[in-house]
Design an enzyme around this catalytic site. Structure first.
Site, mmCIF file in Angstrom:
data_model
loop_
_atom_site.group_PDB
_atom_site.id
_atom_site.type_symbol
_atom_site.label_atom_id
_atom_site.label_comp_id
_atom_site.label_asym_id
_atom_site.label_seq_id
_atom_site.Cartn_x
_atom_site.Cartn_y
_atom_site.Cartn_z
ATOM 1 C CD1 TRP A 164 13.992 -36.262 14.951
ATOM 2 C CD2 TRP A 164 12.893 -34.957 13.494
ATOM 3 N NE1 TRP A 164 12.642 -36.310 15.259
ATOM 4 C CE2 TRP A 164 11.957 -35.522 14.390
ATOM 5 C CE3 TRP A 164 12.438 -34.109 12.480
ATOM 6 C CZ2 TRP A 164 10.585 -35.255 14.305
ATOM 7 C CZ3 TRP A 164 11.082 -33.841 12.395
ATOM 8 C CH2 TRP A 164 10.170 -34.414 13.296
ATOM 9 C CG ASP A 218 17.905 -30.573 14.843
ATOM 10 O OD1 ASP A 218 17.564 -29.977 15.887
ATOM 11 O OD2 ASP A 218 17.105 -31.244 14.151
ATOM 12 C CE LYS A 276 11.938 -32.117 20.234
ATOM 13 N NZ LYS A 276 10.890 -33.133 20.205
#
Lengths: 362, 362
Positions: A104, A172, A196
């Site tokens: 990511w 992030d 999540k």
């Protein structure tokens, strides 16, 4: 199938059962309005209260100061933030620094390099991202330092924010949102998909420091402008009502069960249980990540052979322990244990790991 | 309040009651999986079936050829499309033409002009957008002609696609999606927020012609790339599960009640009922738009005074006729009558209009 199983998926992932039941009960006729919440004008009083509660509770539950930081809800997940950040902050003559710790963060860097001067100052690539690189110095002239606080695929996590001096950290936090106290003063912009730890999929939560917000470009297209979203309290255009509403319910649940401290405690308990089971298995289960950087959210491990891994995942699934397959890019097993995973789910998994080891010697 | 009222909001707006009830019933434990649909991996079999059904039904119900056009689900509503379109198609040396017919087409043009060479070739601005400009010629070298097929705020609609020769039409169809048959061969890219005719808020439906898709830039950041979304069947990153699932249910409902032809018939009936009530009121109710361009989705009218308008809206609301206030930029009254508005709701409104007129002479 029983009414409810333990779902260890990396995201979307489990939601608290009381939240699901509440949402179900008020799904068709919200607050005795004769309408579903999802049919109402987003400029009306009823939706307005939901929206503002979600904003207020995010500040309150996560300890985010209202005088320095603003909460935004923006569609497109973390992926759109990979683009919005450089488009907003990497104009002519500016640069940012990125530390890459997995898939990511590499994606974030790639998008930034398409737009402006984004420099990779450290990477865990040589170790296949099994450890967090910590030896680097942040250039004080950088617009921001970008990190990914938790690496869902590889199973590593920054347990402490790096020292960036006065450079704002852009992080992030998709996969460890709301799992521990954050020193918000250091955070210029935190963002992440909500699917999540916070809510069903459908938006990013963005937490932006007001001095950083003031520097965001106003000459990019409307949806990509942080200042427009901020000026309209995330109501510049029609908001993603469902994840905002569900996040409000999740935050109410978090508050009720003990707040951020309880989320932190549970995260520690869950990951301790699993890493202890791995480490006490005499090498049958092997955690591939550097111990000091092990994630509390995504616990990864290997078995002696790939055949045993496949058998483990298949048998676990029959015992209502679902979603244990590691990401296709790394293989093995992975248990993603976010805020809504009950300790009982982890205990059941640990028990199964012990039984499986006995029944299937290496 | 009764269980169910008639909601004339401009969007988000009414959803079919059977759809709401079905979603409620399967909210906590989807398909006997022991999980909610909103907790599942978007790479799993159960979600996959929902996703593919939504794509398939969009083609089938809307008559969109699978060999020439592809369906995409992209977060950010129509507003993000205002940006993605010029970023993808207006590179160096290219230009596009825009016809402006109200607020939304002006916003689309503004974003495009930030990015590249976007030319306004016709506008209804001089008539305060009360009519659709039809006298213009499209330059055959243009990358696309952009129009907004229905103007939610002003209450006008293109009843026929303009002649653009071989230039592909790019159309914001947010507010008249799935209300009539479309000549897809002429459409290079149709897009719109789903929160009016199709589903709850949280994404845009994008219908893109394959030759147009092949020209989309691959050097913009990932989330803004049509080719990435298309190549991954809208699963490049975590999709907005809730609106996709709800749209699937809405499309199943549309099919069941008679398909696109029935949507078209009902749209005609609803708008005929309302425009007839306006035109037969002897000037008490006045429709401000050019008759030939009147929208079938958003019916706007004025009363003799602003005081009477306020009274009308307040009294209607007490009779379970909600959301009739015109947009703040134009005032007056507006009834938004999308696919899920029952004819009975419109009949109740017409009856109320007659009663109100008698009780409140000008």
């Amino acid at each position: 199938m029983p009414e409810r199983i333990y779902n260890f998926s990396a995201g979307p992932s489990m939601l608290p059962l009381p939240v699901l039941k509440k949402a179900q009960a008020e799904f068709v006729n919200y607050a005795d309005s004769g309408m579903s919440l999802f049919e109402m004008s987003h400029r009306g009083k009823i939706y307005d209260a939901v929206h503002n509660d979600a904003v207020r509770l995010t500040h309150e539950v996560y300890g985010i100061p209202t005088d320095t930081h603003q909460i935004l809800f923006i569609q497109g997940g973390a992926t759109l933030q990979f683009a919005m950040i450089p488009m907003s902050f990497l104009g002519q003559g500016k640069f940012a620094e990125y530390v890459t710790t997995g898939t990511w963060s590499q994606k974030a860097l790639k998008d930034a390099q398409l737009i402006g001067d984004a420099r990779e100052i450290a990477t865990g690539k040589a170790e296949n991202f099994m450890a967090i690189p910590k030896k680097f110095t942040v250039n004080p002239s950088a617009e921001y330092l970008h990190i990914t606080t938790n690496n869902t695929i590889k199973g590593t996590e920054w347990h402490k924010l790096p020292d960036a001096g006065k450079v704002p950290i852009f992080a992030d936090m998709s996969s460890d949102f709301l799992s521990r106290r954050v020193d918000w003063a250091k955070i210029g912009l935190a963002y992440g998909g909500v699917q999540k730890n916070l809510a069903p999929a459908g938006m990013a939560l963005v937490i932006i420091r007001k001095d950083v917000l003031a520097k965001a470009s106003q000459t990019v297209p409307a949806y990509l402008r942080y200042d427009l979203h901020a000026g309209e309290n995330s109501l510049y255009n029609t908001p993603p009502v469902f994840p905002i509403y569900m996040m409000k319910l999740v935050l109410e649940w978090v508050k009720e069960v003990g707040g951020l401290e309880q989320m932190d405690k549970w995260a520690q308990q869950r990951s301790d249980l699993l890493y202890n089971a791995i480490d006490a298995s005499g090498g049958y289960y092997k955690g591939p990540c550097a111990k000091e950087d092990r994630s509390r959210m995504n616990i990864c491990w290997r078995l002696p052979t790939e055949e045993l891994e496949a058998k483990f995942i298949a048998e676990a699934s029959k015992k209502q322990l679902s979603g244990l397959k590691g990401h296709r890019s790394v293989g093995g097993c992975r248990a993603s244990v976010y805020n809504a995973m009950p300790i009982e789910g982890v205990q059941a998994l640990v028990k199964f790991m012990e039984e499986f080891k006995k029944a299937n010697p290496a």
